[in-house]
Design a protein around this motif. Structure first.
Motif, mmCIF file in Angstrom:
data_model
loop_
_atom_site.group_PDB
_atom_site.id
_atom_site.type_symbol
_atom_site.label_atom_id
_atom_site.label_comp_id
_atom_site.label_asym_id
_atom_site.label_seq_id
_atom_site.Cartn_x
_atom_site.Cartn_y
_atom_site.Cartn_z
ATOM 1 N N PRO A 167 108.067 -4.908 68.363
ATOM 2 C CA PRO A 167 107.926 -5.125 66.621
ATOM 3 C C PRO A 167 106.899 -5.228 65.685
ATOM 4 N N MET A 168 107.897 -5.776 64.486
ATOM 5 C CA MET A 168 107.135 -5.457 62.875
ATOM 6 C C MET A 168 106.102 -6.573 63.629
ATOM 7 N N ARG A 169 106.315 -8.325 64.088
ATOM 8 C CA ARG A 169 105.593 -9.257 64.379
ATOM 9 C C ARG A 169 105.493 -9.718 66.381
ATOM 10 N N LEU A 170 104.126 -9.995 66.269
ATOM 11 C CA LEU A 170 104.375 -10.738 67.760
ATOM 12 C C LEU A 170 103.471 -12.329 67.761
ATOM 13 N N PRO A 171 103.757 -13.142 68.439
ATOM 14 C CA PRO A 171 104.994 -13.113 69.053
ATOM 15 C C PRO A 171 106.436 -12.550 69.098
ATOM 16 N N ALA A 172 106.930 -12.385 70.344
ATOM 17 C CA ALA A 172 108.814 -12.044 70.133
ATOM 18 C C ALA A 172 109.315 -12.167 71.735
ATOM 19 N N GLU A 173 110.994 -13.064 71.318
ATOM 20 C CA GLU A 173 111.342 -12.675 72.085
ATOM 21 C C GLU A 173 111.595 -11.217 72.593
ATOM 22 N N VAL A 174 112.430 -11.426 74.127
ATOM 23 C CA VAL A 174 111.936 -10.041 74.854
ATOM 24 C C VAL A 174 113.661 -9.491 75.173
ATOM 25 N N ARG A 175 114.138 -8.549 75.140
ATOM 26 C CA ARG A 175 115.773 -8.433 75.374
ATOM 27 C C ARG A 175 116.234 -6.875 75.964
ATOM 28 N N GLN A 176 117.023 -6.357 76.559
ATOM 29 C CA GLN A 176 116.587 -4.951 77.291
ATOM 30 C C GLN A 176 118.333 -4.390 76.216
ATOM 31 N N PRO A 177 118.215 -3.331 76.019
ATOM 32 C CA PRO A 177 119.275 -3.229 74.878
ATOM 33 C C PRO A 177 120.091 -1.708 75.187
ATOM 34 N N VAL A 178 120.831 -1.250 74.865
ATOM 35 C CA VAL A 178 121.197 -0.234 75.156
ATOM 36 C C VAL A 178 120.741 1.063 74.482
ATOM 37 N N ILE A 179 121.116 1.838 75.037
ATOM 38 C CA ILE A 179 120.016 3.136 74.608
ATOM 39 C C ILE A 179 120.688 3.686 73.363
ATOM 40 N N GLY A 180 120.469 4.415 71.702
ATOM 41 C CA GLY A 180 121.485 4.441 70.912
ATOM 42 C C GLY A 180 121.421 5.578 70.938
ATOM 43 N N ARG A 181 121.287 6.486 70.242
ATOM 44 C CA ARG A 181 120.900 8.129 69.527
ATOM 45 C C ARG A 181 121.304 7.916 67.882
ATOM 46 N N ASP A 182 119.499 8.675 67.361
ATOM 47 C CA ASP A 182 118.367 8.657 66.746
ATOM 48 C C ASP A 182 117.848 9.201 66.888
ATOM 49 N N LYS A 183 118.316 10.456 66.803
ATOM 50 C CA LYS A 183 117.345 12.370 67.583
ATOM 51 C C LYS A 183 116.556 12.301 66.002
ATOM 52 N N ILE A 184 115.359 12.904 66.722
ATOM 53 C CA ILE A 184 114.528 13.610 65.312
ATOM 54 C C ILE A 184 115.073 14.998 65.504
ATOM 55 N N ALA A 185 114.139 15.410 64.691
ATOM 56 C CA ALA A 185 113.931 17.486 64.952
ATOM 57 C C ALA A 185 115.481 17.784 64.623
ATOM 58 N N SER A 186 116.160 16.848 63.644
ATOM 59 C CA SER A 186 118.176 16.748 63.441
ATOM 60 C C SER A 186 117.680 18.107 62.067
ATOM 61 N N LYS A 187 116.770 18.786 61.353
ATOM 62 C CA LYS A 187 116.778 19.181 60.679
ATOM 63 C C LYS A 187 115.914 20.339 60.273
ATOM 64 N N ALA A 188 115.873 21.420 59.371
ATOM 65 C CA ALA A 188 114.517 22.254 59.207
ATOM 66 C C ALA A 188 114.603 22.597 57.635
ATOM 67 N N GLU A 189 113.233 23.005 57.141
ATOM 68 C CA GLU A 189 112.727 22.892 55.821
ATOM 69 C C GLU A 189 112.275 24.539 56.180
ATOM 70 N N VAL A 190 113.271 25.615 54.662
ATOM 71 C CA VAL A 190 112.911 26.667 55.017
ATOM 72 C C VAL A 190 110.937 26.651 53.895
ATOM 73 N N VAL A 191 109.999 27.454 54.708
ATOM 74 C CA VAL A 191 108.629 27.051 53.096
ATOM 75 C C VAL A 191 108.485 28.453 53.243
ATOM 76 N N GLU A 192 109.032 29.024 54.158
ATOM 77 C CA GLU A 192 108.715 31.353 52.798
ATOM 78 C C GLU A 192 109.264 31.940 53.863
ATOM 79 N N SER A 193 109.981 32.931 52.637
ATOM 80 C CA SER A 193 110.811 33.472 53.481
ATOM 81 C C SER A 193 110.599 35.359 52.417
ATOM 82 N N ASP A 194 110.181 36.118 53.553
ATOM 83 C CA ASP A 194 110.547 37.872 53.372
ATOM 84 C C ASP A 194 110.699 38.459 54.020
ATOM 85 N N GLY A 195 112.458 38.695 53.325
ATOM 86 C CA GLY A 195 112.510 39.614 54.293
ATOM 87 C C GLY A 195 113.006 39.270 55.906
ATOM 88 N N ASP A 196 112.466 39.475 56.933
ATOM 89 C CA ASP A 196 113.325 39.718 58.044
ATOM 90 C C ASP A 196 112.459 38.256 58.503
#
Length: 245
Positions: A167-196
């Motif tokens: 986390p942000m600061r150490l030392p810290a207590e330790v925990r075992q979390p459940v695995i969540g959902r937080d997907k990277i790479a979930s959108k795309a940005e068009v930077v150039e478009s020329d016909g096909d």
């Protein structure tokens, strides 16, 4: 104890320097093999049948032109080919948390996964962006790695490794979390478009979605999180289903 240190942010990243210093508090036999540049979301991919350049950067310190997991292969198959293999592999400290789908995408965890193929206990370390770093962090981290090493019989079963988020600061207590959902790479940005022809960019960042008890919620609450992962990746089908195919 021989410790191999690697990462996916590149050999000159500050995170690997801190992790290597923590490792040196536990052993005088610490080796660093890391990519020459940053590799985001490289996962466990390997460079096969293509040249890989290894450059000595100092005493027991090498850069690798390949991907993060290549560093483990290079160490095991070349650097330690005729020598004793590492007793422990640690990777990181990644610049940013590795949670949710990152468990599959992460080069930091790809390193740890590759180490298990060689039968070596391994731990991947990640930390939130822009943490509050103090001189005491390395002392705490060395103690934490030492405790995990002492308890390796309880977590380092065949094909298993640990993912640790700081986390942000150490030392810290330790925990075992459940695995969540937080997907990277979930959108795309068009930077150039020329016909096909269209050029897109998948930007960095994540939505920071969270549920109570998952990695994000516990890291944000100031806890160190630990998850044990494995590469088996199978979920057995019902025998009756298979018989009917």
């Amino acid at each position: 104890m021989r410790i191999l240190v690697s990462n996916d942010d590149g050999i000159d990243a500050p995170g690997i320097a801190r992790l290597a210093e923590a490792a040196r508090r536990l052993s005088d036999d610490v080796w660093v093999v890391a990519p020459e540049k940053k590799h985001t979301a490289a996962g466990p991919s390997l460079t096969i049948a293509q040249p890989i350049t290894m450059e000595k950067r100092g005493d027991r310190r090498f850069s690798c032109s390949g991907r993060p997991a290549d560093c483990v292969v290079a160490a095991m198959a070349w650097l330690f080919e005729n020598d004793r293999k590492p007793d422990l592999v640690v990777s990181g400290i990644n610049d940013g948390r590795n949670v949710a789908e990152d468990l599959a995408y992460s080069g930091t965890l790809g390193i740890a996964r590759e180490a298990t193929f060689w039968g070596v206990p391994s731990i991947g370390f990640s930390r939130v962006k822009n943490p509050e770093i103090t001189d005491a962090d390395e002392v705490w981290l060395a103690g934490f790695i030492g405790r995990l090493w002492e308890k390796r019989a309880e977590w380092a079963a065949q094909g298993h490794w640990l993912s640790v988020n700081l986390p942000m600061r150490l030392p810290a207590e330790v925990r075992q979390p459940v695995i969540g959902r937080d997907k990277i790479a979930s959108k795309a940005e068009v930077v150039e478009s020329d016909g096909d022809r269209t050029v897109i960019v998948v930007p960095r960042g994540r939505p920071h979605t969270s549920i109570q008890g998952d990695e994000n919620s516990m890291i944000d609450a100031g806890f160190v999180t630990v998850n044990r992962l494995n590469w088996f990746g199978g979920s057995r089908l019902d025998d009756g289903f298979v018989a009917g195919l």
